[in-house]
Design an enzyme around this catalytic site. Sequence first.
Site, mmCIF file in Angstrom:
data_model
loop_
_atom_site.group_PDB
_atom_site.id
_atom_site.type_symbol
_atom_site.label_atom_id
_atom_site.label_comp_id
_atom_site.label_asym_id
_atom_site.label_seq_id
_atom_site.Cartn_x
_atom_site.Cartn_y
_atom_site.Cartn_z
ATOM 1 N N HIS A 99 -19.690 -67.462 -17.947
ATOM 2 C CA HIS A 99 -19.406 -68.009 -19.282
ATOM 3 C C HIS A 99 -17.990 -67.649 -19.691
ATOM 4 C CE1 HIS A 99 -21.334 -64.063 -19.630
ATOM 5 N NE2 HIS A 99 -20.533 -63.857 -20.655
ATOM 6 N N HIS A 101 -15.574 -67.078 -23.073
ATOM 7 C CA HIS A 101 -15.507 -66.851 -24.512
ATOM 8 C C HIS A 101 -14.290 -67.582 -25.077
ATOM 9 C CE1 HIS A 101 -18.283 -63.273 -24.654
ATOM 10 N NE2 HIS A 101 -17.918 -63.190 -23.378
HETATM 11 P P1 5GP Z 1 -20.453 -60.986 -21.850
HETATM 12 O O1 5GP Z 1 -20.621 -59.627 -22.459
HETATM 13 O O2 5GP Z 1 -21.388 -61.172 -20.678
HETATM 14 O O3 5GP Z 1 -19.049 -61.376 -21.544
HETATM 15 O O4 5GP Z 1 -20.888 -62.014 -22.984
HETATM 16 C C1 5GP Z 1 -22.226 -62.324 -23.240
HETATM 17 C C2 5GP Z 1 -22.257 -62.823 -24.652
HETATM 18 O O5 5GP Z 1 -23.484 -63.484 -24.843
HETATM 19 C C3 5GP Z 1 -22.168 -61.728 -25.716
HETATM 20 O O6 5GP Z 1 -20.973 -61.913 -26.475
HETATM 21 C C4 5GP Z 1 -23.423 -61.912 -26.528
HETATM 22 O O7 5GP Z 1 -23.212 -61.788 -27.913
HETATM 23 C C5 5GP Z 1 -23.869 -63.311 -26.171
HETATM 24 N N1 5GP Z 1 -25.299 -63.507 -26.216
HETATM 25 C C6 5GP Z 1 -26.244 -62.753 -25.590
HETATM 26 N N2 5GP Z 1 -27.468 -63.239 -25.845
HETATM 27 C C7 5GP Z 1 -27.295 -64.331 -26.633
HETATM 28 C C8 5GP Z 1 -28.205 -65.252 -27.220
HETATM 29 O O8 5GP Z 1 -29.428 -65.181 -27.074
HETATM 30 N N3 5GP Z 1 -27.662 -66.247 -27.967
HETATM 31 C C9 5GP Z 1 -26.316 -66.375 -28.155
HETATM 32 N N4 5GP Z 1 -25.885 -67.390 -28.901
HETATM 33 N N5 5GP Z 1 -25.427 -65.519 -27.615
HETATM 34 C C10 5GP Z 1 -25.928 -64.498 -26.861
#
Ligand code: 5GP
Length: 139
Positions: A99, A101
């Site tokens: 993903h 951001h």
């Molecule tokens: P990472 O930390 O892997 O770069 O980003 C994962 C992101 O997914 C986090 O910023 C977190 O807030 C988001 N996230 C995790 N679970 C959910 C969810 O159930 N719904 C949404 N909309 N975002 C989520």
Amino acid sequence: MEDIFDKIIHGEIPSYKVYDDEDVFAFLDISQATPGHTLVVPKADVKDIFAYDDELAKKILTKLPIIARAVKASNPKIIGINILSNNGVAAGQSVPHSHWHIIPRYENDGLDLPGAVDHSNQYDEKRYKAIAKSISEQF
Ligand code: 5GP
């Protein structure tokens, strides 16, 4: 096994969708690091950037400027955007489905993202050259 982003893509878990096409699903990150914080997720079940092939990269990465422009256009107070992708647990990846951001920036928003650390005083030409060589030899 379905991860949480698969469930969001398939509508099994609700999300605030902002964009959807054949290859990509984009929705508000629940954390909202700043207002409008959006996640751009490949529909393909791909864990991280190391698993992208050229075709997938083209499909996904061409969408980033399109979605970033829409986010920026959504609010005149947005004066910049950070785009970042965490790859690997050590890099802060908490969901094992690739993903990106899209994080809008506002005047004095106080957001402190990593990347502004300057270690150049620990490097000389020899060290820069050795690192650049070890990377450039991998292609
Ligand atoms: P990472 O930390 O892997 O770069 O980003 C994962 C992101 O997914 C986090 O910023 C977190 O807030 C988001 N996230 C995790 N679970 C959910 C969810 O159930 N719904 C949404 N909309 N975002 C989520």
